[in-house]
Design an enzyme around this catalytic site. Structure first.
Site, short mmCIF file in Angstrom:
data_model
loop_
_atom_site.label_atom_id
_atom_site.label_comp_id
_atom_site.label_asym_id
_atom_site.label_seq_id
_atom_site.Cartn_x
_atom_site.Cartn_y
_atom_site.Cartn_z
CG ASN A 20 42.69 37.71 49.70
OD1 ASN A 20 42.30 36.42 49.59
ND2 ASN A 20 42.41 38.44 50.89
CB CYS A 21 42.39 39.52 43.95
SG CYS A 21 42.24 40.62 42.35
N PRO A 22 45.25 41.26 43.83
CG PRO A 22 46.55 42.77 43.18
CD PRO A 22 45.78 42.51 44.41
#
Lengths: 89, 405
Positions: A20-22
């Site tokens: 997931n982000c980042p």
């Protein structure tokens, strides 16, 4: 960004599925500088937010161009988000 | 409930506990008063423009997308450092709490006191603030406010029975509140079929056995011209419902939708509450164009406000609206309530005495209509069942139900 992704010559693939982000961006940044100028990195992500993130990154960074983005269903039914990034500097 | 801790306490407690993370309810509590914290929003431009953290005391906000912290870390960190030379805290916000965690860590390495908002805007968007409006021996009234969206619902409790007006999406939050209050859910009252958010009315009816009410005009989708595919009990003008010691009168108030109603609640102590849904707000009023018939429905808004409301709602009644556009509309207690007589004076959109000019004003101040509003109405009358993710996306951002300007 109108390039047809199937016509792009890819030099390296980066699989960031499940991250997931980042992290997709962090990993893509590390990978792209290992390529030669002009070469293309294909990033395979399951994070929907990565679509906008790669667009924003390409605008902010001075060494990459986002050639294309596309979506396709993955083997487990989850959508895959594909990003084609070229090193330009 | 967000009470107890004052702003200074929240931040002091975080510092004392050496916490790197703040939860949405803590941030919300901290922002009930002016604070010196810097909000650093690291989302994309587009997302930031669409919605952001706003409260009655919105702190100074800096927008710097997180990829700047990847591309030019030093420069980005310096930009933040410049703003917090006095050592005040920085709360970092992103969509889900991942990128902001990364940025907060970079800032802490540079000796900035940076705290990550856990869960990011997703959690902020799902936060409901519950606060009492009045707690009398024979009845109680609570405001349930979905802060990020500016959506307000109202819970009446009397003699062990409960009614929810305009229940918002997460039904289980109300179930919890009613358990605490030892009350049984009896009435689920939607003032209209909503376009901006998903109602939990039908779901709560199934879950609890309470009756879900809607006006039949709103059980037809205004674009699809298709009837509702769900169970509901029809409301009609003049209908009377009872909840413990409270009397509820249904007043048909078309304009925002054709089936919009107000619920006029009269308490034994003589207090009167009027749930106006998207008819009257504290500032402005509900736009008439979300059904695609703005020109036809705008005159109805005039007739409802200056006819029906003037004639049938007592001037001392407390107006309880379904939305606000800005947290500044709340009173000192954080409540979106105002007596009707004060509203006539203070709501600047109501200073008209001519129908033609009013309609012209309305049609000249229609804001952008989010395309997902058509879809949300389908969901609310059972014509479509989105997945959780799809529902999240439909409801993203702040409501745009009032006129602009």
């Amino acid at each position: 960004m109108t390039t047809d992704p199937t016509t792009i010559q890819v030099h390296q693939e980066l699989d960031v599925r499940g991250l997931n982000c980042p992290m997709p961006l962090v990993k893509a940044r590390q990978a792209i500088v290992k390529l030669d100028v002009g070469q293309v990195l294909k990033v395979i992500s399951t994070d929907r937010g990565s679509v906008k993130d790669f667009q924003g990154w390409a605008k902010a960074a001075n060494n990459v161009t986002l050639l294309a983005q596309s979506e396709e269903p993955g083997p487990d039914g989850k959508t895959l988000y594909l990003h084609y990034v070229q090193r330009t500097k | 409930m967000s009470t107890a801790l004052l702003e200074a306490d929240v931040l002091a407690a975080l510092r004392a506990a050496n916490r790197n993370e703040i939860f949405v309810h803590e941030l919300y509590t901290a922002l009930q008063q002016p604070t010196n914290l810097l909000l650093l929003d690291v989302r994309n431009e587009e997302e930031f423009q669409m919605w952001r953290i706003e409260t009655r005391h919105t702190p100074e906000t800096l927008h710097l997308p997180y990829f700047f912290f990847l591309e030019e870390e030093e420069k980005a960190v310096d930009q933040v450092k410049e703003r917090v030379q006095d050592g005040r805290p920085v709360v970092v916000v992103c969509a889900k709490g991942g990128a902001s965690d990364y940025v907060a860590e970079r800032l802490r390495e540079a000796d900035v006191y940076a705290i990550n908002l856990a869960g990011g805007m997703v959690e902020w968007g799902d936060f409901y603030d519950v606060r009492p409006v009045t707690e009398q021996p024979d009845y109680r009234l609570y405001q349930v406010d979905r802060v990020a969206r500016g959506c307000v619902s109202w819970v009446f409790i009397s003699k062990g029975e409960a009614a929810i007006v305009d229940p918002l999406r997460y039904g289980e939050r109300y179930v919890k509140l009613l358990e605490q209050q030892n009350a049984q859910l009896k009435l689920l009252l939607d003032t209209h079929a909503h376009a901006d958010h998903i109602s939990s009315g039908p779901e709560l009816a199934k879950m609890t056995g309470a009756t879900y009410y809607l006006h039949p005009y709103d059980a037809i989708h205004p674009f699809d011209m298709l009837p509702a595919r769900m169970e509901y009990t029809m409301l009609h003008d003049g209908q009377r419902l009872k909840l413990g010691a409270l009397q509820i009168e249904v007043i048909h108030t078309p304009g925002h939708t054709l089936g919009q109603v107000n619920f006029l609640v009269t308490a034994p102590d003589g207090e009167t509450f009027c749930c106006t849904g998207d008819n009257l707000f504290i500032e402005s009023f509900g736009r008439p164009d979300l059904g695609g018939q703005g020109e036809r429905w705008a005159p109805l808004v005039y007739d409802t406000i200056f006819g029906v409301m003037k004639q049938r709602v007592p001037s001392h009644a407390w107006i309880l609206p379904g939305h606000y556009a800005s947290p500044a509309e709340a009173n000192a207690e954080g409540l979106y309530v105002k007596r009707l007589e004060d509203l006539w004076r203070e709501n600047h959109s109501l200073h008209f005495d001519d129908k033609e000019r009013f309609v012209e004003f309305v049609l000249g101040h229609l804001p952008y209509m989010p395309p997902q509003y058509v879809q949300i109405k389908r969901v609310n009358i059972g014509l479509s069942s989105p997945s959780l993710d799809e529902a999240d996306e439909l409801e993203l951002g702040k409501n745009i139900c009032a006129l602009s300007g």
